[in-house]
Write an enzyme that holds these catalytic residues in place. Structure first.
Site, PDB file in Angstrom:
ATOM      1  N   ARG A  33      43.101  -4.022 -51.176  1.00 44.36           N
ATOM      2  CA  ARG A  33      43.572  -2.837 -51.880  1.00 44.36           C
ATOM      3  C   ARG A  33      43.545  -3.072 -53.384  1.00 44.36           C
ATOM      4  O   ARG A  33      43.862  -4.158 -53.860  1.00 44.36           O
ATOM      5  CB  ARG A  33      44.991  -2.471 -51.442  1.00 44.36           C
ATOM      6  CG  ARG A  33      45.129  -2.149 -49.970  1.00 44.36           C
ATOM      7  CD  ARG A  33      46.578  -1.848 -49.620  1.00 44.36           C
ATOM      8  NE  ARG A  33      46.803  -1.943 -48.187  1.00 44.36           N
ATOM      9  CZ  ARG A  33      47.931  -2.389 -47.637  1.00 44.36           C
ATOM     10  NH1 ARG A  33      48.932  -2.760 -48.401  1.00 44.36           N
ATOM     11  NH2 ARG A  33      48.048  -2.445 -46.326  1.00 44.36           N
TER      12      ARG A  33
ATOM     13  N   ASN B   5      56.814  -4.592 -32.927  1.00 49.50           N
ATOM     14  CA  ASN B   5      56.014  -4.103 -34.054  1.00 49.50           C
ATOM     15  C   ASN B   5      54.721  -3.557 -33.451  1.00 49.50           C
ATOM     16  O   ASN B   5      53.796  -4.306 -33.149  1.00 49.50           O
ATOM     17  CB  ASN B   5      55.735  -5.226 -35.035  1.00 49.50           C
ATOM     18  CG  ASN B   5      54.933  -4.763 -36.253  1.00 49.50           C
ATOM     19  OD1 ASN B   5      54.466  -3.634 -36.312  1.00 49.50           O
ATOM     20  ND2 ASN B   5      54.765  -5.644 -37.217  1.00 49.50           N
TER      21      ASN B   5
ATOM     22  N   ARG C 148      60.040  -1.777 -35.639  1.00 45.54           N
ATOM     23  CA  ARG C 148      59.592  -1.631 -37.021  1.00 45.54           C
ATOM     24  C   ARG C 148      58.907  -0.278 -37.163  1.00 45.54           C
ATOM     25  O   ARG C 148      58.010   0.075 -36.403  1.00 45.54           O
ATOM     26  CB  ARG C 148      58.595  -2.727 -37.384  1.00 45.54           C
ATOM     27  CG  ARG C 148      58.044  -2.584 -38.809  1.00 45.54           C
ATOM     28  CD  ARG C 148      56.811  -3.418 -39.028  1.00 45.54           C
ATOM     29  NE  ARG C 148      56.311  -3.262 -40.379  1.00 45.54           N
ATOM     30  CZ  ARG C 148      55.024  -3.175 -40.689  1.00 45.54           C
ATOM     31  NH1 ARG C 148      54.109  -3.209 -39.741  1.00 45.54           N
ATOM     32  NH2 ARG C 148      54.644  -3.044 -41.942  1.00 45.54           N
TER      33      ARG C 148
ATOM     34  N   GLU D  34      60.746 -11.224 -41.204  1.00 52.12           N
ATOM     35  CA  GLU D  34      60.982  -9.799 -41.016  1.00 52.12           C
ATOM     36  C   GLU D  34      61.535  -9.493 -39.631  1.00 52.12           C
ATOM     37  O   GLU D  34      62.348  -8.577 -39.465  1.00 52.12           O
ATOM     38  CB  GLU D  34      59.683  -9.038 -41.267  1.00 52.12           C
ATOM     39  CG  GLU D  34      59.221  -9.140 -42.719  1.00 52.12           C
ATOM     40  CD  GLU D  34      57.874  -8.490 -42.958  1.00 52.12           C
ATOM     41  OE1 GLU D  34      57.849  -7.268 -43.211  1.00 52.12           O
ATOM     42  OE2 GLU D  34      56.861  -9.204 -42.901  1.00 52.12           O
TER      43      GLU D  34
ATOM     44  N   HIS E 164      57.351  -3.119 -47.297  1.00 48.23           N
ATOM     45  CA  HIS E 164      57.762  -4.513 -47.075  1.00 48.23           C
ATOM     46  C   HIS E 164      59.270  -4.669 -47.254  1.00 48.23           C
ATOM     47  O   HIS E 164      59.765  -5.751 -47.582  1.00 48.23           O
ATOM     48  CB  HIS E 164      57.053  -5.477 -48.051  1.00 48.23           C
ATOM     49  CG  HIS E 164      55.571  -5.557 -47.885  1.00 48.23           C
ATOM     50  ND1 HIS E 164      54.719  -5.754 -48.955  1.00 48.23           N
ATOM     51  CD2 HIS E 164      54.782  -5.477 -46.788  1.00 48.23           C
ATOM     52  CE1 HIS E 164      53.471  -5.787 -48.522  1.00 48.23           C
ATOM     53  NE2 HIS E 164      53.481  -5.618 -47.211  1.00 48.23           N
TER      54      HIS E 164
END
Length: 413
Positions: A226, A10, A76, A386, A165
């Site tokens: 956010r 990642n 990823r 993940e 996601h």
């Protein structure tokens, strides 16, 4: 020695996270993991130096990149647009196509591409696979994916709902079904991925039919920094009355909003502490967060028609009993009854090894139920993984017969 190991990378703008997993028997045994940070500063000059450090750390543990047991590298990649809807073997054309998608993810795709290029240089003989955050959501119907703007403009510039996601939502929706002892094809789930970034999805029979994030990861739930959903005219208003530029508004909505903007903290633990001391700003931030979350849960009940499980995951979802209790409070009319004792327990004290708590795979658990025994809809805490999802998808692709390996169409704009 058969090649059953997958290295998951990642690559971020200033860090590289890695995990090495052995996929023999589908177990996904974690052999090594780590992170190289502060790329571009001090000893780690660039991503090439970072990947070489990863290789050195693995070699020191007897798990070097030159091992014949290494089957592939899984990367990823945040944004696949409409071009990449499944794990994809990487070649020069795929790299070029991911570069074409940089305008849709200018903060993420460039770093992902750099990691891919460096890894290919280090092991050009090894299959490398891109696994896209957006791919799981590519199944949402056009009615959910389309924004009600001029269609020609939207098509020309790729404006639609993509969702993010995806690896987490895919893993958790399947794990939640297993926790219930059901086949994923017969399970309808609402997945709530609640971390500093947060997203919800509606998954019918293992297929995503709606998700809260949109063209970018800004839309949807209230997040750490956010805003989530907001009237688009706020941007025009701030331009007119405050003289804010596009970049300034972008920074406001992505980095100075959400929980941080509302109360000055984006750590739910600190917000909880402040609420306990009677801090009104912290309480308001929590209430706004929960209100938005409950709206999406209700909306996805309507989208799915029947819900078997609501699954909480990621940092806040897995660890904040207060968030789970507030989000599920008063939803008895939807068939949700929370067991407050189960909800308050930490996973480590439960020994989730079977029975009503749910069994799990070797070396782990699919999660735990926190709903009341008589709740018509199960509520679960499902730890996301993940990296395991990326490794699983990567290994499945490189292990397939050549005729079974999908070839992604590449359209250069």
């Amino acid at each position: 020695m058969s090649a059953t190991r997958v290295l998951v990378l990642n690559s971020g703008s200033s860090s590289v996270k890695y995990q090495l997993l052995d996929m023999a028997g589908g177990a996904g045994e974690r052999l090594a993991s780590g992170i190289v940070e502060r790329i571009g500063q001090g000893e780690v000059a660039d991503h090439t130096a970072a990947l070489k450090r990863v290789a050195a750390e693995l070699a020191a543990a007897g798990l070097g990149l030159d091992s014949p047991a290494l089957a592939a590298v899984g990367h990823r990649v945040v944004h696949g647009g409409t071009r990449f809807t499944e794990p994809t073997l990487i070649d020069d054309g795929v790299v070029a196509a991911i570069e074409d998608l940089v305008p849709l993810a200018p903060l993420h795709n460039p770093a992902n591409i750099t990691g891919i290029k460096v890894a290919r240089e280090l092991r050009p003989d090894l299959p490398q696979v891109a696994v896209f955050d957006t791919a799981f959501h590519s199944t949402i119907p056009e009615a959910a994916a389309r924004y009600a703007i001029d269609a020609a403009t939207a098509d020309a510039h790729g404006v639609r709902r993509y969702g993010f996601h995806g690896t987490s939502h895919a893993y958790v929706s399947r794990a939640a079904a297993r926790l219930l002892g059901k086949d994923v094809s017969d399970t309808n789930a609402i997945v709530l991925h609640l971390g500093n970034g947060a997203s919800a999805s509606a998954v019918r029979g293992g297929v995503c039919v709606d998700t809260s994030m949109g063209l970018t990861p800004l839309e949807g739930l209230v997040m750490g920094t956010r805003s989530g959903d907001i009237d688009p005219a706020v941007i025009f208003h701030l331009s007119r009355v405050a003289g804010m530029s596009t970049d300034e508004t972008d920074t406001l909505l992505n980095k100075r909003s959400g929980l941080l903007g509302l109360c000055g903290d984006n750590d739910m633990r600190e917000i909880g502490r402040r609420m306990g001391e009677g801090d009104e700003r912290a309480q308001l931030a929590f209430d706004v967060y929960i209100h938005r979350l409950r709206k999406y849960v209700g909306a996805y009940f309507a989208v799915l028609g029947r819900v078997d499980v609501v699954a909480f995951t990621a940092g806040v979802g897995e660890n904040s009993a207060a968030v789970r209790e507030a989000a599920m409070h008063g939803l008895g009319g939807l068939g949700i009854e929370l067991d407050t004792v189960r909800n308050a327990l930490r996973a480590s004290s439960e020994g989730a090894s079977g029975g009503s708590w749910g069994g799990g795979p070797p070396g782990g658990s699919w999660g735990r139920l926190i709903s009341a025994v008589d709740s018509r809809v199960a509520v679960a805490v499902v730890p996301t993984d993940e990296e395991l999802e990326i490794a699983t998808e990567t290994y499945a692709l490189v292990s397939a017969a050549p005729s079974d390996v999908p070839t992604a169409p590449i359209f250069r704009s």
